[in-house]
Write a protein that holds these residues in place. Sequence first.
Motif, PDB file in Angstrom:
ATOM      1  N   LYS A 204       0.821  -1.218   0.000  1.00 52.01           N
ATOM      2  CA  LYS A 204       0.000   0.000   0.000  1.00 52.01           C
ATOM      3  C   LYS A 204       0.855   1.268   0.000  1.00 52.01           C
ATOM      4  N   GLN A 205       1.928   1.279   0.770  1.00 50.66           N
ATOM      5  CA  GLN A 205       2.757   2.475   0.837  1.00 50.66           C
ATOM      6  C   GLN A 205       3.464   2.741  -0.495  1.00 50.66           C
ATOM      7  N   GLY A 215       1.175  12.360  -9.866  1.00 47.85           N
ATOM      8  CA  GLY A 215       0.342  13.545  -9.739  1.00 47.85           C
ATOM      9  C   GLY A 215      -1.087  13.275  -9.310  1.00 47.85           C
ATOM     10  N   LEU A 216      -1.345  12.073  -8.797  1.00 52.05           N
ATOM     11  CA  LEU A 216      -2.694  11.741  -8.344  1.00 52.05           C
ATOM     12  C   LEU A 216      -2.825  11.985  -6.845  1.00 52.05           C
ATOM     13  N   PRO A 217      -3.969  12.486  -6.376  1.00 51.47           N
ATOM     14  CA  PRO A 217      -4.151  12.722  -4.941  1.00 51.47           C
ATOM     15  C   PRO A 217      -4.292  11.405  -4.183  1.00 51.47           C
ATOM     16  N   VAL A 218      -3.550  11.284  -3.099  1.00 45.27           N
ATOM     17  CA  VAL A 218      -3.635  10.091  -2.252  1.00 45.27           C
ATOM     18  C   VAL A 218      -3.715  10.540  -0.795  1.00 45.27           C
ATOM     19  N   PRO A 219      -4.342   9.753   0.072  1.00 46.11           N
ATOM     20  CA  PRO A 219      -4.446  10.135   1.485  1.00 46.11           C
ATOM     21  C   PRO A 219      -3.092  10.045   2.180  1.00 46.11           C
ATOM     22  N   GLU A 220      -2.852  10.962   3.106  1.00 43.33           N
ATOM     23  CA  GLU A 220      -1.639  10.894   3.915  1.00 43.33           C
ATOM     24  C   GLU A 220      -1.761   9.732   4.887  1.00 43.33           C
ATOM     25  N   GLY A 221      -0.627   9.179   5.297  1.00 41.51           N
ATOM     26  CA  GLY A 221      -0.677   8.082   6.246  1.00 41.51           C
ATOM     27  C   GLY A 221       0.662   7.403   6.378  1.00 41.51           C
ATOM     28  N   ASP A 222       0.691   6.360   7.197  1.00 42.41           N
ATOM     29  CA  ASP A 222       1.933   5.627   7.423  1.00 42.41           C
ATOM     30  C   ASP A 222       1.590   4.235   7.917  1.00 42.41           C
ATOM     31  N   THR A 223       2.603   3.374   7.894  1.00 45.07           N
ATOM     32  CA  THR A 223       2.444   2.021   8.410  1.00 45.07           C
ATOM     33  C   THR A 223       2.970   1.955   9.834  1.00 45.07           C
ATOM     34  N   VAL A 224       2.178   1.428  10.751  1.00 40.81           N
ATOM     35  CA  VAL A 224       2.573   1.359  12.164  1.00 40.81           C
ATOM     36  C   VAL A 224       2.366  -0.058  12.679  1.00 40.81           C
ATOM     37  N   THR A 225       3.051  -0.346  13.792  1.00 42.16           N
ATOM     38  CA  THR A 225       2.940  -1.688  14.370  1.00 42.16           C
ATOM     39  C   THR A 225       2.518  -1.666  15.834  1.00 42.16           C
ATOM     40  N   THR A 226       2.412  -0.480  16.436  1.00 42.59           N
ATOM     41  CA  THR A 226       2.005  -0.398  17.845  1.00 42.59           C
ATOM     42  C   THR A 226       0.977   0.725  18.000  1.00 42.59           C
ATOM     43  N   PRO A 227       0.160   0.674  19.051  1.00 44.74           N
ATOM     44  CA  PRO A 227      -0.791   1.762  19.326  1.00 44.74           C
ATOM     45  C   PRO A 227      -0.094   3.111  19.517  1.00 44.74           C
ATOM     46  N   GLU A 228       1.098   3.102  20.125  1.00 43.33           N
ATOM     47  CA  GLU A 228       1.834   4.349  20.348  1.00 43.33           C
ATOM     48  C   GLU A 228       2.225   5.000  19.026  1.00 43.33           C
ATOM     49  N   GLN A 229       2.727   4.176  18.093  1.00 46.49           N
ATOM     50  CA  GLN A 229       3.081   4.710  16.775  1.00 46.49           C
ATOM     51  C   GLN A 229       1.844   5.276  16.075  1.00 46.49           C
ATOM     52  N   ARG A 232       1.049   8.713  17.390  1.00 48.71           N
ATOM     53  CA  ARG A 232       1.979   9.737  16.913  1.00 48.71           C
ATOM     54  C   ARG A 232       1.654  10.143  15.473  1.00 48.71           C
ATOM     55  N   VAL A 233       1.357   9.145  14.615  1.00 43.56           N
ATOM     56  CA  VAL A 233       1.016   9.452  13.227  1.00 43.56           C
ATOM     57  C   VAL A 233      -0.285  10.241  13.166  1.00 43.56           C
ATOM     58  N   ALA A 234      -1.256   9.866  13.980  1.00 42.74           N
ATOM     59  CA  ALA A 234      -2.548  10.565  13.981  1.00 42.74           C
ATOM     60  C   ALA A 234      -2.371  12.013  14.415  1.00 42.74           C
ATOM     61  N   ALA A 235      -1.493  12.245  15.412  1.00 44.80           N
ATOM     62  CA  ALA A 235      -1.252  13.621  15.879  1.00 44.80           C
ATOM     63  C   ALA A 235      -0.566  14.443  14.799  1.00 44.80           C
ATOM     64  N   ARG A 236       0.316  13.815  14.040  1.00 44.42           N
ATOM     65  CA  ARG A 236       1.022  14.528  12.972  1.00 44.42           C
ATOM     66  C   ARG A 236       0.078  14.918  11.835  1.00 44.42           C
ATOM     67  N   LEU A 237      -0.891  14.057  11.555  1.00 50.76           N
ATOM     68  CA  LEU A 237      -1.812  14.313  10.443  1.00 50.76           C
ATOM     69  C   LEU A 237      -2.805  15.435  10.761  1.00 50.76           C
ATOM     70  N   ARG A 238      -3.128  15.616  12.054  1.00 51.81           N
ATOM     71  CA  ARG A 238      -4.036  16.665  12.495  1.00 51.81           C
ATOM     72  C   ARG A 238      -5.364  16.654  11.753  1.00 51.81           C
ATOM     73  N   ALA A 239      -5.937  15.466  11.589  1.00 56.03           N
ATOM     74  CA  ALA A 239      -7.233  15.312  10.916  1.00 56.03           C
ATOM     75  C   ALA A 239      -7.842  13.972  11.330  1.00 56.03           C
ATOM     76  N   PRO A 240      -9.131  13.801  11.098  1.00 57.18           N
ATOM     77  CA  PRO A 240      -9.732  12.486  11.375  1.00 57.18           C
ATOM     78  C   PRO A 240      -8.981  11.396  10.599  1.00 57.18           C
ATOM     79  N   VAL A 241      -8.738  10.271  11.243  1.00 54.30           N
ATOM     80  CA  VAL A 241      -7.949   9.218  10.620  1.00 54.30           C
ATOM     81  C   VAL A 241      -8.750   7.926  10.554  1.00 54.30           C
ATOM     82  N   THR A 242      -8.321   7.050   9.648  1.00 53.88           N
ATOM     83  CA  THR A 242      -8.904   5.715   9.523  1.00 53.88           C
ATOM     84  C   THR A 242      -7.790   4.712   9.788  1.00 53.88           C
TER      85      THR A 242
END
Length: 245
Positions: A204-205, A215-229, A232-242
């Motif tokens: 996916k990444q 040049g196509l729009p894609v959602p911001e995000g990252d791959t994580v393996t722990t709730p803490e990670q 941190r990613v959700a706080a960086r995105l500053r928006a509702p996350v899935t």
Amino acid sequence: MKILKQRYLRGPNLYTCQPCLLTLIDLKDLASASPHTLPGFSGRLLELVPSLGARLRSAAHLADVLEHVTLELQGLAGHAVSFGRTHSVTGKPGQYRVVCAYESERVAGEAFALAMQLVGALARGEAFDLAGPLDELRHAAARAAIGTSTAAVLAAAERRGIPSQRLTEGANLFLLGWGRKQKRLQATITGATSHVAVGIASDKQLTKALLRQAGLPVPEGDTVTTPEQACRVAARLRAPVTVKP
């Protein structure tokens, strides 16, 4: 009643362009019986399968009834099929060819076997409990269900007049078209899909990175393996996350 021969007509055939189950049966001692002359037969059958209605009224003999019941049982299991034909075998009294359309070979075979049990029991004046076997047939239909992505491709093919045929139940493998233009389809992958493309789509990444470069729009995000990670990613995105497991 006895099944003499049974085969699946997987491509265009003598009766129709859609896949069909062809069964050669011998009614034996019930050859001269009619659903309208057997005492209480039609009433008991309609109690068990009320949706038969007009189909049962048009049945001239028990081979006709088997055709209608097989189609109706498939419908009750979630596979809406309507094409059916029944013809007597020339020179062999009591023998008939019963043709029923199907979506799943396994479901069609089980539906016909259940129809034989049901019609045979009622013709002999015996009681029949349909609830349990019908539940089993529904479970078989659920196991044979086509995935959402594959169903979308098959629907698009149908709109374009491209015939499709299921080759295997377990692997969910389909054939699109006939002859030299045929293609095999599994999920959303065909024989024209390269191995590299499959590898990219499975990551996916990497897919997002290549789409972004194009040049196509894609959602911001990252791959994580722990709730803490994830936090941190959700706080960086500053928006509702899935979160996608």
